[in-house]
Design a protein around this motif. Structure first.
Motif, short mmCIF file in Angstrom:
data_model
loop_
_atom_site.label_atom_id
_atom_site.label_comp_id
_atom_site.label_asym_id
_atom_site.label_seq_id
_atom_site.Cartn_x
_atom_site.Cartn_y
_atom_site.Cartn_z
N ALA A 1 0.86 -1.18 0.00
CA ALA A 1 0.00 0.00 0.00
C ALA A 1 0.90 1.23 0.00
N THR A 2 0.64 2.16 -0.92
CA THR A 2 1.55 3.29 -1.09
C THR A 2 0.80 4.60 -1.27
N GLY A 3 1.41 5.68 -0.82
CA GLY A 3 0.84 7.01 -1.00
C GLY A 3 1.73 8.05 -0.35
N TYR A 4 1.82 9.21 -0.98
CA TYR A 4 2.68 10.29 -0.49
C TYR A 4 1.85 11.55 -0.26
N GLY A 5 0.89 11.42 0.65
CA GLY A 5 -0.03 12.50 0.90
C GLY A 5 -1.22 12.43 -0.04
N LEU A 6 -1.94 13.54 -0.15
CA LEU A 6 -3.15 13.59 -0.96
C LEU A 6 -3.04 14.72 -1.99
N ARG A 7 -3.85 14.63 -3.03
CA ARG A 7 -3.93 15.67 -4.05
C ARG A 7 -5.40 16.02 -4.25
N SER A 8 -5.67 17.31 -4.44
CA SER A 8 -7.04 17.79 -4.56
C SER A 8 -7.63 17.44 -5.92
N GLU A 9 -8.93 17.15 -5.92
CA GLU A 9 -9.68 16.92 -7.15
C GLU A 9 -10.17 18.28 -7.67
N THR A 10 -9.56 18.78 -8.72
CA THR A 10 -9.84 20.15 -9.18
C THR A 10 -10.34 20.21 -10.62
N GLN A 11 -10.82 19.09 -11.15
CA GLN A 11 -11.23 19.09 -12.56
C GLN A 11 -12.42 20.01 -12.82
N LEU A 12 -13.42 19.98 -11.94
CA LEU A 12 -14.63 20.78 -12.19
C LEU A 12 -14.35 22.28 -12.13
N PRO A 13 -13.65 22.81 -11.12
CA PRO A 13 -13.34 24.24 -11.17
C PRO A 13 -12.50 24.63 -12.38
N ASP A 14 -11.69 23.71 -12.89
CA ASP A 14 -10.93 23.99 -14.10
C ASP A 14 -11.87 24.14 -15.29
N LEU A 15 -12.83 23.21 -15.42
CA LEU A 15 -13.79 23.31 -16.52
C LEU A 15 -14.62 24.59 -16.43
N LEU A 16 -14.84 25.07 -15.20
CA LEU A 16 -15.62 26.28 -15.00
C LEU A 16 -14.78 27.54 -15.12
N GLU A 17 -13.51 27.37 -15.52
CA GLU A 17 -12.59 28.48 -15.79
C GLU A 17 -12.29 29.32 -14.55
N CYS A 18 -12.24 28.65 -13.40
CA CYS A 18 -11.76 29.34 -12.20
C CYS A 18 -10.26 29.58 -12.34
N GLU A 19 -9.79 30.67 -11.76
CA GLU A 19 -8.36 30.95 -11.79
C GLU A 19 -7.64 30.09 -10.75
N PHE A 20 -6.42 29.68 -11.09
CA PHE A 20 -5.62 28.81 -10.22
C PHE A 20 -4.33 29.53 -9.83
N ASP A 21 -3.82 29.19 -8.65
CA ASP A 21 -2.50 29.64 -8.19
C ASP A 21 -1.71 28.42 -7.74
N TYR A 22 -0.39 28.52 -7.86
CA TYR A 22 0.45 27.43 -7.39
C TYR A 22 0.63 27.53 -5.88
N SER A 23 0.44 26.39 -5.19
CA SER A 23 0.60 26.33 -3.74
C SER A 23 1.88 25.57 -3.41
N PRO A 24 2.92 26.25 -2.95
CA PRO A 24 4.14 25.53 -2.56
C PRO A 24 3.89 24.52 -1.44
N LEU A 25 2.94 24.82 -0.55
CA LEU A 25 2.65 23.91 0.55
C LEU A 25 2.17 22.56 0.02
N HIS A 26 1.26 22.59 -0.96
CA HIS A 26 0.68 21.37 -1.50
C HIS A 26 1.41 20.87 -2.75
N ARG A 27 2.38 21.64 -3.23
CA ARG A 27 3.09 21.31 -4.47
C ARG A 27 2.09 21.04 -5.60
N ALA A 28 1.11 21.92 -5.72
CA ALA A 28 0.04 21.72 -6.70
C ALA A 28 -0.61 23.06 -7.03
N TRP A 29 -1.27 23.10 -8.19
CA TRP A 29 -2.07 24.25 -8.58
C TRP A 29 -3.47 24.08 -8.00
N LEU A 30 -3.94 25.11 -7.30
CA LEU A 30 -5.25 25.05 -6.64
C LEU A 30 -6.09 26.26 -7.04
#
Length: 604
Positions: free
Chosen positions: A401-430
Motif C-alpha cells: 500500500a503506497t501514498g505520499y499525501g493527498l492531491r485535490s480533485e480540481t477538474q470541475l473548477p478547471d472546466l468552470l474556468e476558475c483561476e488557479f494559483d500554485y501552492s508551494p505547501l501542497h506542491r500543486a495548482w489550486l
C-alpha cells in the motif's frame, strides 16, 4: 450448470472475517460462483481471482489500484458487452462477468458451462462500442439528454464539507441539491459500508467514530429537506449547467450557485512494479477494509509518507493482517522539528503518537528515510525492495500500500474556468479562493480537500463557511460573528497543516529511484524514459506539451495518478521549480462514461 472451483491464480483480496451476509450467485467465465451481498464487483472477483484484466498496451495483469473510482484501472467486461467500473459497482445476482484466463480459468473439460458460452471460453466477445469507457467530444449544449431549467443551489460531494454546507443552507430555509458519486453520504474518510453490511462505528472509524456518527446522522436528518442524487457523476460543468450520469442515465441540471466539495485522492509517486496486482494506494487499502471488510493481502508492506501511512497500517494490524513494515520517506528529524507546530492540535497529535506506539509495541518494523526501489514479482507481489541511505533489502510481502499525501480533485473548477494559483505547501495548482471559499467565478465556491488538503475537521468548517458566503451573496442575513469564528478555526487548521507538511515532507525527487523502464503513466503505459525523450526532443518542460507528445496524463484517469510525478520529473530534468511546468488542463468527461450511456447498444 456446474458450480466449480477451478485451478486459478491466487486470490488477491482476503476477507478480514467470515462473511455473515447472504450469498449471491453470478457467472464468472461461464461458471457459477458466489459473492456476498454488498460486495462490489471488484471484491467479488478478487476474492476468487488474481487480477481483473490485462493492460491495453503491454498486456500486463492489473487488479485495480485506488478502489475509489479515480484510477479507472478496474473496468471489467460483462458477457453482454457492457463494461463496468468494478470498484464502485455492486455485484448483482446473475451478473455474467469475464476475466482473462490467467486470472480465473475457463471451464475445464468435464465441466458444464452455461449454455451459449462454450465457443468463447466463457465470454462472448464485447462489441467495440461497449469495449471501453469513452470520452465523447461533443458540445454540452448538443448533448441528447433531458434539460432541467429550474435554477438552484447545487452542492457536489457528500463528504464532511458537502454535508455541512447543506446543513447551513437548509437551516436558512433553502433546499439545495446534493450530488454525490457514492451510494451513501460520508465521503471517503467516513465512508459507510453497503446496506446490510453495517458494522459498529468504532470498528470502522476508530477514534473518529463519534464524528462519523454525527455526520451520518446529520445527513440522514437532511434527506427530507434536500434533493439528493447518490451514485451520480458530474462529468461536465459549464456556466449554469451540469451534465450528470447516474442510475437513471444521463441528465442535465441547471444551477445558479455551486459549492464544490469534491475531495481528494492519493498522491502517487511511481516506482518499479507499482502496477503489479497487489499494489494499491493507501486510500484503496483503507477503502477495501472499511467498505468491503477485505484486506488487500495477508502480509502487507506500507510505503509512503504522511499521517495516513500510519493510520492504515494500524487499521490493518488491528484487523489481523500481518504488517510487513512501515517505510516512511520522511526523516525522523523532520518529525521532531515539526512537533512544536503539531502541538497546536494536541488531540490530533496524541492520536498519531498512539498509532506509532501501538505499532512499535507489537514489533512491527517502522523505518524512516526509506524509498521503494521495486516490487518483486510479475503476476503478483512477492516482495518489496526498499532503500535507506546506502542500505537496501527486500521485505517479504504479498501486497503493498503506497501514498505520499493527498492531491485535490480540481477538474470541475478547471472546466468552470476558475483561476488557479500554485501552492508551494501542497506542491500543486489550486483554485484561487477568498477566505470564505469564493472562487474567481461568481457563484462558484469550494470547500474541503478539493480546495487544498486540510483533513476532515477543516473540511466541515470550510463547508459551513462556504455556505454562509453563498447566503450572503444571495442577500440573506448571515451572522458575521459566526462567519469570522469559522475563518479563525480554518486558519488554525491551516497552521497545523503547515506543521504536518514539515513533518512529512515531499520526497527528494532527485534521489528517487526511477529506472527508465519504470511506468510513469499507468493508463497509457508511458515510461519515465519515454517522457524524458519527449522532453529532450521538444525542449519545453511543460506538462500539456509532454502530454501531447507522449500521452502522459491522456488516459482514463485524466492524470490523477501520474500528474504529480510527471511534474516533478519535468522540473528535475529542466532544473526548474515545479511551479514552472504548468498543470494538466481538465477535459470533459472528468471520468469515463460508457458509450451505452449515450444511447449506443453494445449488442447491436
Amino acid at each position: 450448470m456446474t458450480e466449480a472451483t477451478p485451478a486459478r491464480a491466487r486470490p488477491q483480496l482476503v476477507r478480514a472475517r467470515p462473511p455473515s451476509t447472504a450469498t449471491i450467485p453470478f457467472l464468472l467465465n461461464g461458471l457459477q460462483v458466489h459473492a456476498r451481498k454488498g460486495d462490489t464487483v471488484l471484491t467479488a472477483l478478487l476474492t476468487q481471482a488474481g487480477h481483473l484484466r490485462t493492460s491495453e498496451f503491454l498486456a500486463r495483469p492489473r487488479a485495480g489500484f485506488c478502489l475509489m473510482g479515480a484510477c479507472q484501472d478496474c473496468w471489467v467486461s460483462c458477457s453482454d458487452g457492457r463494461r463496468v467500473r468494478s470498484c464502485t459497482t455492486l455485484i448483482e445476482p446473475g451478473m455474467s462477468l469475464c476475466l482473462p484466463p490467467a486470472a480465473f480459468s475457463c471451464p475445464a473439460k468435464g465441466d458444464t458451462p452455461v449454455p451459449g458460452m462454450e465457443e468463447t471460453g466463457g465470454c462472448t466477445p464485447p462489441h467495440p462500442l461497449g469495449d471501453k469507457p469513452c470520452f465523447p467530444q461533443q458540445d454540452a449544449a448538443q448533448s441528447p439528454v433531458k434539460r432541467t431549467m429550474n435554477p438552484r443551489i447545487i452542492v457536489i460531494g457528500g463528504g464532511p464539507a458537502g454535508i455541512r454546507a447543506c446543513e447551513i443552507l437548509v437551516s436558512h430555509g433553502l433546499q439545495p441539491t446534493l450530488i454525490d458519486e457514492s451510494p451513501r453520504p460520508g465521503g471517503q474518510i467516513y465512508r459507510q459500508p453497503p446496506q446490510g453490511r453495517e458494522r459498529p462505528a468504532r470498528a470502522l472509524y476508530g477514534f473518529e467514530a463519534g464524528k462519523a456518527r454525527r455526520l451520518h446522522e446529520t445527513a440522514q436528518t437532511l434527506l427530507p429537506h434536500i434533493d439528493y442524487h447518490p451514485e451520480t457523476l458530474v462529468w461536465n460543468a459549464a456556466p449554469g449547467m451540469l451534465d450528470l450520469h447516474g442510475p437513471q442515465g444521463m441528465a442535465r441540471q441547471a444551477y445558479t450557485h455551486l459549492i464544490l466539495a469534491t475531495g481528494a485522492t492519493d498522491r502517487i509517486l511511481p516506482f518499479e512494479g507499482w502496477t503489479i496486482p497487489g499494489v494499491y494506494s493507501l486510500g484503496g487499502a483503507q477503502v477495501s477494509l472499511k467498505h468491503q471488510d477485505c484486506l488487500v493481502g495477508n502480509r502487507v508492506a506500507f510505503v509512503g509518507t504522511g499521517p495516513l501511512l500510519y493510520l492504515v497500517a494500524y487499521q490493518y494490524a488491528r484487523q489481523g493482517a500481518h504488517v510487513a513494515g512501515v517505510f516512511d520517506s520522511a526523516p525522523f528529524s523532520a518529525q521532531l522539528r515539526a512537533l512544536p507546530g503539531m502541538c497546536r492540535k494536541p488531540a490530533v497529535l496524541a492520536k498519531g503518537l498512539y498509532y506509532l506506539a501501538w505499532l512499535r509495541a507489537r514489533g512491527i518494523p517502522i523505518h524512516t528515510s526509506c524509498t521503494p526501489v521495486r516490487v518483486e514479482g510479475s503476476e503478483h507481489v512477492q516482495g518489496l525492495r526498499v532503500r535507506q541511505g546506502s542500505r537496501e533489502w527486500t521485505v517479504a510481502c504479498d501486497a503493498v500500500a503506497t501514498g505520499y499525501g493527498l492531491r485535490s480533485e480540481t477538474q470541475l473548477p478547471d472546466l468552470l474556468e476558475c483561476e488557479f494559483d500554485y501552492s508551494p505547501l501542497h506542491r500543486a495548482w489550486l483554485p484561487r479562493l477568498d477566505p470564505a471559499g469564493r472562487s474567481s467565478v461568481a457563484g462558484i465556491y469550494l470547500a474541503g480537500d478539493g480546495a487544498g488538503i486540510g483533513g476532515a475537521d477543516m473540511a466541515e468548517i470550510a463547508g459551513a463557511r462556504a455556505a454562509l458566503a453563498l447566503l450572503a451573496d444571495i442577500g440573506r442575513l448571515v451572522p458575521l460573528r459566526q462567519a469570522r469564528s469559522l475563518e479563525r478555526r480554518i486558519n488554525r487548521w491551516r497552521a497545523f497543516r503547515h506543521a504536518l507538511e514539515r513533518a512529512f515532507p515531499f520526497p527528494d525527487w532527485q534521489a528517487w529511484p526511477r529506472p527508465g523502464h519504470t511506468l510513469l503513466c499507468r493508463c497509457e503505459e508511458v515510461t519515465c524514459a519515454q517522457a524524458v525523450a519527449a522532453l529532450q526532443m521538444d525542449g519545453q518542460p511543460e506538462l500539456n506539451r509532454i502530454k501531447a507528445l507522449c500521452r502522459v496524463g491522456m488516459g482514463r484517469c485524466q492524470g490523477r495518478m501520474c500528474s504529480s510525478a510527471a511534474a516533478e520529473l519535468l522540473a528535475a530534468q529542466g532544473d526548474i521549480d515545479t511551479s514552472s511546468v504548468g498543470r494538466l488542463r481538465s477535459q470533459a468527461p472528468v471520468k469515463p462514461i460508457p458509450l451505452t450511456a449515450l444511447g449506443a447498444d453494445p449488442s447491436a
